[in-house]
Enzyme design. Structure first.
Site, mmCIF file in Angstrom:
data_model
loop_
_atom_site.group_PDB
_atom_site.id
_atom_site.type_symbol
_atom_site.label_atom_id
_atom_site.label_comp_id
_atom_site.label_asym_id
_atom_site.label_seq_id
_atom_site.Cartn_x
_atom_site.Cartn_y
_atom_site.Cartn_z
ATOM 1 C CG LEU A 38 46.939 60.300 27.358
ATOM 2 C CD1 LEU A 38 46.734 61.529 28.228
ATOM 3 C CD2 LEU A 38 48.306 59.683 27.627
ATOM 4 N N GLY A 189 39.791 31.079 26.581
ATOM 5 C CA GLY A 189 40.459 31.741 27.689
ATOM 6 C C GLY A 189 39.604 32.877 28.221
ATOM 7 N NE ARG A 280 45.913 42.510 24.336
ATOM 8 C CZ ARG A 280 45.162 43.236 23.521
ATOM 9 N NH1 ARG A 280 43.996 42.775 23.101
ATOM 10 N NH2 ARG A 280 45.567 44.423 23.106
ATOM 11 C CB ALA A 327 44.680 47.027 33.487
ATOM 12 C CG HIS A 452 24.104 37.208 58.069
ATOM 13 N ND1 HIS A 452 24.183 36.211 57.132
ATOM 14 C CD2 HIS A 452 22.797 37.236 58.478
ATOM 15 C CE1 HIS A 452 22.993 35.652 56.978
ATOM 16 N NE2 HIS A 452 22.132 36.263 57.780
#
Length: 473
Positions: A38, A189, A280, A327, A452
């Site tokens: 998983l 990439g 991929r 993802a 800030h």
């Protein structure tokens, strides 16, 4: 053994387990079929382990430069087995967390190779899923709805196969036991530049070969130029507009030799290792798609805006469906698919509204159109740009390279794109994503009070700079 479920998810990666949890939240009976572990690629071979290595590389690089911060650290040494042990510990911790979530939501996990079967007397309408388990037992699952989330794997170059020893893909690299002295990375990439940044910080001599005329060709050209400049400054050799001649690759005496062609001229390269990062490809083989009417185009499953395939009860999400291979995209697609299958009306999200992150040093983050894409679509644009060197927190951090660039429509004042390269850019790109969802203007984001000193001030100032109102430049 045959079991019936409202929803069966084929694949337990990020998209798959999030889809399963959403289905359980809606009161559905759910099963996940997973052939490995998983968490899928993201947890075990992608996002999490690579970012763990990147973090160790960042800490090591900072310690080597500690005198910049007034700290003298003697004998700083890299213990790479410890780096790998930390990475694996993080993966195991996250894996246990996902297993807990499956139990919490009463989701049944069936381990084994799942394949779709044609309709039968047991499942005359939807077909079923046959799961061959490790011990040879066959479990048959009969779903009302099926979600395919089988993910992707590293792509190879025609005529050049990775061997896990001299020639790596990203999966192989994650398991390295020791660092090479030098490496040639083919592909500039996202994956290629992240590994280039990481290995450079670990002290490896890195050469990146990119077929396009720039690194990160999908990102804004200003971002690409800045990243290339900063990588070169750190000692990374970057060769763009170059084609690898695969037939010239030779493995001999612990080295890899190859030739590239650039502007009609041949160049010889040599390194200890070679890494192929050219994208991929979807895992669509051997899952029984031939028993369905599901269509495949260019190696990916065809889906509509709700991730529904040509068979109305079958959905496909994540990398296997041909969208952005991220993802967080897979997770949102899983939620949308489940809600649509349950009769709800989820909002489809256009891919240009998805934040994109690159975990180099410095980080890159973006959302929306690049300047070129906006112009090509007919927009008349106005640009706001603020360097991190103008932001106090970045100077304090000692990481003031980079900038934030905002692209807006001159006519409507809509935000068309936001592009960042700088420290922790991936942590505050979400503010720009929220601005797009709320259809905010640069002025509205600029009027939002940014505390800030923070790095997020760079975004606020860049929004103000769109109309010449920045206080930082």
């Amino acid at each position: 053994m045959t079991q019936a479920f409202d929803i069966v998810v084929l694949g337990g990666g990020t998209g798959g387990y999030i889809a399963a949890i959403r289905a359980a939240q809606l009161g559905k009976s759910v099963a996940i079929v997973e052939r490995d572990k998983l968490g899928g690629t993201c947890l075990h071979r992608g996002c999490i382990p690579s970012k763990a290595l990147l973090r160790s590389a960042e800490v090591y690089a900072t310690m080597l430069e500690s005198e910049r911060y007034g700290i003298q650290a003697e004998s700083v040494r890299l213990h790479f087995p410890g780096v790998q042990a930390r990475k694996q510990g993080i993966v195991e911790q996250m894996h246990k967390g996902i297993q807990f979530l499956m139990k919490k939501h009463n989701i049944q996990v069936v381990y084994g190779n799942g394949r779709l079967l044609s309709p039968s007397i047991f499942s005359p309408r939807t077909g079923s899923v046959s799961v061959e388990q490790e011990d040879g037992e066959i479990v048959t699952l009969v779903p009302e709805k099926l979600i395919i989330a089988t993910g992707s794997r590293p792509k190879s170059l025609p005529g050049l196969e990775t061997d896990g020893h001299a020639i790596w893909n990203s999966d192989d690299a994650l398991g390295m036991e020791e660092l090479p002295q030098s490496i040639v990375i083919v592909g500039g990439g996202v994956i290629g530049v992240e590994w280039a940044s990481m290995l450079n910080d670990f002290g490896v001599q890195v050469t990146v070969v990119e077929y396009s005329d720039r690194l990160l060709p999908a990102e804004d050209s200003d971002i690409s130029r800045e990243l290339e400049r900063l990588l070169r400054k750190r000692g990374v050799q970057v060769i763009t507009d170059a084609r690898l001649l695969t037939e010239t690759v030779q493995k001999e005496e612990g080295a890899v030799k190859l030739q590239i062609e650039r502007k009609g001229e041949l160049q010889q390269l040599q390194a200890d290792k070679m890494m192929v990062c050219v994208g991929r490809e979807a895992n669509v083989e051997d899952i029984g798609l031939h028993n369905t009417d599901v269509k495949i185009t260019n190696g990916f499953i065809q889906v509509n805006e709700f991730m529904q395939t040509a068979e109305s009860h079958i959905y496909a999400i994540g990398d296997v469906s041909g969208g952005l291979q991220l993802a967080h995209v897979a997770g949102h697609e899983g939620i949308m698919a489940v809600e649509h299958s349950a009769g709800q009306t989820p909002r489809p999200f256009p891919h240009h509204e998805v934040p994109r992150c690159v975990y180099t040093r410095p980080e890159v983050a973006s959302i929306g159109w690049t300047e070129r894409q906006a112009v090509d679509r007919g927009y008349e644009v106005k640009i706001g740009r603020v360097p991190f060197a103008a932001v106090g927190k970045a100077v304090v951090y000692g990481e003031s390279d980079g900038f934030v660039k905002v692209i807006a429509d001159k006519k409507t004042n809509d935000i068309l794109g936001v592009h960042m390269i700088g420290p922790h850019a991936t942590d505050f790109i979400s503010e720009a994503a929220l601005a797009q969802v709320l259809d905010a203007t640069p002025w509205e984001v600029g009027q939002t009070i940014h505390p800030h000193p923070t790095l997020s001030e760079a975004l606020g100032e860049a929004m103000l700079a769109v109309d010449g109102g920045s206080f930082a430049i």
